[in-house]
Write a protein that holds these residues in place. Structure first.
Motif, mmCIF file in Angstrom:
data_model
loop_
_atom_site.group_PDB
_atom_site.id
_atom_site.type_symbol
_atom_site.label_atom_id
_atom_site.label_comp_id
_atom_site.label_asym_id
_atom_site.label_seq_id
_atom_site.Cartn_x
_atom_site.Cartn_y
_atom_site.Cartn_z
ATOM 1 N N LYS A 145 -2.498 -6.565 7.489
ATOM 2 C CA LYS A 145 -1.556 -5.718 8.224
ATOM 3 C C LYS A 145 -0.283 -6.502 8.547
ATOM 4 O O LYS A 145 -0.327 -7.629 9.008
ATOM 5 N N LYS A 146 0.871 -5.921 8.219
ATOM 6 C CA LYS A 146 2.161 -6.520 8.577
ATOM 7 C C LYS A 146 2.597 -6.034 9.957
ATOM 8 O O LYS A 146 2.317 -4.884 10.307
ATOM 9 N N PRO A 147 3.290 -6.916 10.708
ATOM 10 C CA PRO A 147 3.602 -8.320 10.392
ATOM 11 C C PRO A 147 2.376 -9.208 10.584
ATOM 12 O O PRO A 147 1.563 -8.981 11.474
ATOM 13 N N PHE A 148 2.246 -10.228 9.756
ATOM 14 C CA PHE A 148 1.073 -11.098 9.818
ATOM 15 C C PHE A 148 1.479 -12.530 10.150
ATOM 16 O O PHE A 148 2.622 -12.926 9.947
ATOM 17 N N ARG B 151 -6.611 -15.684 4.136
ATOM 18 C CA ARG B 151 -7.147 -14.531 3.404
ATOM 19 C C ARG B 151 -6.924 -14.677 1.895
ATOM 20 O O ARG B 151 -7.807 -14.362 1.090
ATOM 21 N N ILE B 152 -5.750 -15.154 1.520
ATOM 22 C CA ILE B 152 -5.476 -15.361 0.100
ATOM 23 C C ILE B 152 -6.440 -16.396 -0.474
ATOM 24 O O ILE B 152 -7.026 -16.209 -1.548
ATOM 25 N N SER B 153 -6.629 -17.490 0.245
ATOM 26 C CA SER B 153 -7.513 -18.563 -0.225
ATOM 27 C C SER B 153 -8.944 -18.076 -0.376
ATOM 28 O O SER B 153 -9.620 -18.376 -1.368
ATOM 29 N N LEU B 154 -9.440 -17.312 0.597
ATOM 30 C CA LEU B 154 -10.811 -16.810 0.536
ATOM 31 C C LEU B 154 -11.029 -15.914 -0.675
ATOM 32 O O LEU B 154 -12.049 -16.004 -1.363
ATOM 33 N N CYS C 186 0.807 -1.228 0.000
ATOM 34 C CA CYS C 186 0.000 0.000 0.000
ATOM 35 C C CYS C 186 0.837 1.275 0.000
ATOM 36 O O CYS C 186 0.322 2.355 -0.313
ATOM 37 N N THR C 187 2.106 1.203 0.349
ATOM 38 C CA THR C 187 2.899 2.421 0.562
ATOM 39 C C THR C 187 4.104 2.495 -0.367
ATOM 40 O O THR C 187 5.190 2.903 0.034
ATOM 41 N N VAL D 292 -5.594 -7.595 -2.961
ATOM 42 C CA VAL D 292 -5.344 -7.645 -1.523
ATOM 43 C C VAL D 292 -4.165 -6.730 -1.213
ATOM 44 O O VAL D 292 -3.098 -6.851 -1.818
ATOM 45 N N GLY D 293 -4.362 -5.810 -0.283
ATOM 46 C CA GLY D 293 -3.313 -4.895 0.116
ATOM 47 C C GLY D 293 -2.531 -5.416 1.303
ATOM 48 O O GLY D 293 -3.079 -6.104 2.171
ATOM 49 N N VAL D 294 -1.247 -5.101 1.333
ATOM 50 C CA VAL D 294 -0.377 -5.475 2.453
ATOM 51 C C VAL D 294 0.394 -4.235 2.875
ATOM 52 O O VAL D 294 0.981 -3.545 2.036
ATOM 53 N N SER D 295 0.370 -3.922 4.178
ATOM 54 C CA SER D 295 1.074 -2.721 4.635
ATOM 55 C C SER D 295 1.404 -2.821 6.117
ATOM 56 O O SER D 295 0.674 -3.465 6.887
ATOM 57 N N ASN D 296 2.519 -2.172 6.507
ATOM 58 C CA ASN D 296 2.864 -2.076 7.920
ATOM 59 C C ASN D 296 2.550 -0.691 8.473
ATOM 60 O O ASN D 296 2.968 -0.341 9.566
ATOM 61 N N ALA D 297 1.816 0.101 7.698
ATOM 62 C CA ALA D 297 1.457 1.453 8.144
ATOM 63 C C ALA D 297 0.522 1.385 9.332
ATOM 64 O O ALA D 297 -0.419 0.576 9.369
ATOM 65 N N ASP D 298 0.766 2.237 10.332
ATOM 66 C CA ASP D 298 -0.067 2.263 11.535
ATOM 67 C C ASP D 298 -1.232 3.236 11.416
ATOM 68 O O ASP D 298 -2.045 3.355 12.333
ATOM 69 N N VAL D 299 -1.331 3.942 10.303
ATOM 70 C CA VAL D 299 -2.420 4.903 10.112
ATOM 71 C C VAL D 299 -3.681 4.161 9.700
ATOM 72 O O VAL D 299 -3.705 3.495 8.660
ATOM 73 N N PRO D 300 -4.758 4.232 10.507
ATOM 74 C CA PRO D 300 -5.982 3.482 10.189
ATOM 75 C C PRO D 300 -6.553 3.818 8.817
ATOM 76 O O PRO D 300 -7.155 2.965 8.161
#
Length: 378
Positions: free
Chosen positions: A236-239, A247-250, A186-187, A212-220
């Motif tokens: 949200k990372k770390p996952f 989540r990927i499967s769904l 995402c960033t 599907v987005g992946v991010s370690n950002a703490d901003v909601p």
């Protein structure tokens, strides 16, 4: 002891299990439910001997952790070293063992704590075999993260493409029409994930491509903006690896289910070609495009002579076989991957072919070749 099925399936599953009862049940379930060929071995030595004899190739593996000659999971490293997505079975749930196994990049970890474990192993094997035909595109400007996520997806048998930025991702989507999941950071610097999602949604709807987005950002607001830009999900990372896989499967399940629904809605259930509704939709679009480009057009109507006599004399089952056989000949003679010809069943024993461009110009020759093929059919 080595036991192999006599299935004609091209998909091969490895089962390593020292319990004769459990192994026999698991082998039977895998073969009956998935229609695959299962090679069952009861020890590490059996596995190595089989490799030396057959140089076997496996599409998935179901492995027991504790074997008589490999009590500490040595079989897992051997199988993983050959790049086989592996499901691990164990007699007890051990958090420490679980963590060590996930570090090895296994496909799944299933305790043998109930009869349900057999269902879970069969379902996971089905998913791995399906994943071999499912392409994911991972987009991240961090090489480390890109490699990590690619490794996780490969562990479950997915085909994986990678891109370092949004521009590369859009080019990959244009070149590879079989991508079903876009996993994006995402960033990113040049084009963030939300902007990329917006661009992708101009081309692909959520029922054809999951984002599907992946991010370690703490901003909601990061996740909110990403989801409102057209994404299906956000991680949200770390996952946790198991959460990632779920989540990927769904999301992939959703896309493939829509794909199945479209296929059922567009395909004649008996003949396996376009149904009347789908053929008319394709013909309308094809003819409109041909008109704009001033391309030649050809339409062929085909009817099976004396079809009622076939049903009355030999029964409707034979009539259905006749329809399927003719449909197969039609597809082999007329179907084209570039969409220049479309084959459909209008109803009953009537079929139709719509062609444009060069395919339309050779329609008389193609029809004559079909007629000859029908004449030669028994």
């Amino acid at each position: 002891m080595i036991q192999k099925s006599f299935s004609d399936s091209s998909e091969q599953v490895l089962l390593v299990e020292d319990s004769k009862t459990f192994g026999r049940i698991m082998k039977r379930r895998l073969e009956n439910d998935l229609h695959v060929s299962v090679t069952w071995k009861e020890s590490k030595a059996d596995y190595l001997a089989a490799l030396n004899q057959d140089d076997a190739r496996f599409d998935a593996a179901v492995l027991d952790v504790n074997l008589p000659d490999a009590p500490n999971g040595e079989i897992i490293d051997l199988v993983l070293s050959r790049g086989v997505p592996s499901i691990i079975l164990t007699g007890s749930y051990d958090p420490n063992l679980r963590e060590r196994l996930w570090e090895k990049r296994i496909a799944d970890y299933i305790p043998k704590d109930s009869v349900q474990c057999i269902d879970n192993a069969v379902n996971m094997t089905r998913r791995i075999l399906r994943n071999a035909n499912t392409t994911c595109l991972v987009v991240d400007d961090s090489r480390t993260t890109l490699h990590y996520i690619e490794t996780l997806l490969c562990a479950q048998g997915y085909k994986v493409l990678t891109a370092a930025n949004g521009k590369e991702a859009l080019a990959a989507l244009n070149d590879h029409q079989d991508i079903r999941l876009l996993l994006v950071d995402c960033t990113m610097q040049e084009m963030d994930g939300a902007t990329l999602a917006q661009e992708v949604r101009k081309i692909y709807s959520p029922d054809k491509l999951a984002i599907v987005g992946v991010s370690n950002a703490d901003v909601p607001s990061t996740s909110i903006r990403f989801l409102k830009s057209g994404a299906n999900d956000y991680i949200k990372k770390p996952f946790q690896i198991e959460e990632f896989y779920c989540r990927i499967s769904l999301n992939i399940d959703m896309v493939l289910q829509f794909e199945t629904i479209r296929t059922l809605a567009y395909t004649d259930f008996l003949a396996g070609v376009c149904n009347r509704r789908r053929l008319f939709e394709l013909a309308e679009a094809t003819l409109a495009e041909a008109g704009r480009q001033r391309l030649p057009v050809a339409v062929a109507m085909l009817d099976i002579d004396h079809f009622k006599r076939i049903n009355d004399t030999h029964g409707h089952d034979v009539g259905d076989m006749t329809l399927r056989h003719l449909a197969g000949l039609l597809k082999s003679h007329f179907a084209t991957p570039d969409g220049s010809r479309h084959v459909g069943r209008i109803g009953g024993e009537e079929f139709c072919v719509v062609a444009t461009g060069a395919a339309a110009q050779v329609m008389p020759e193609a029809c004559e070749a079909l007629r000859h093929a029908v004449e030669e059919s028994k």
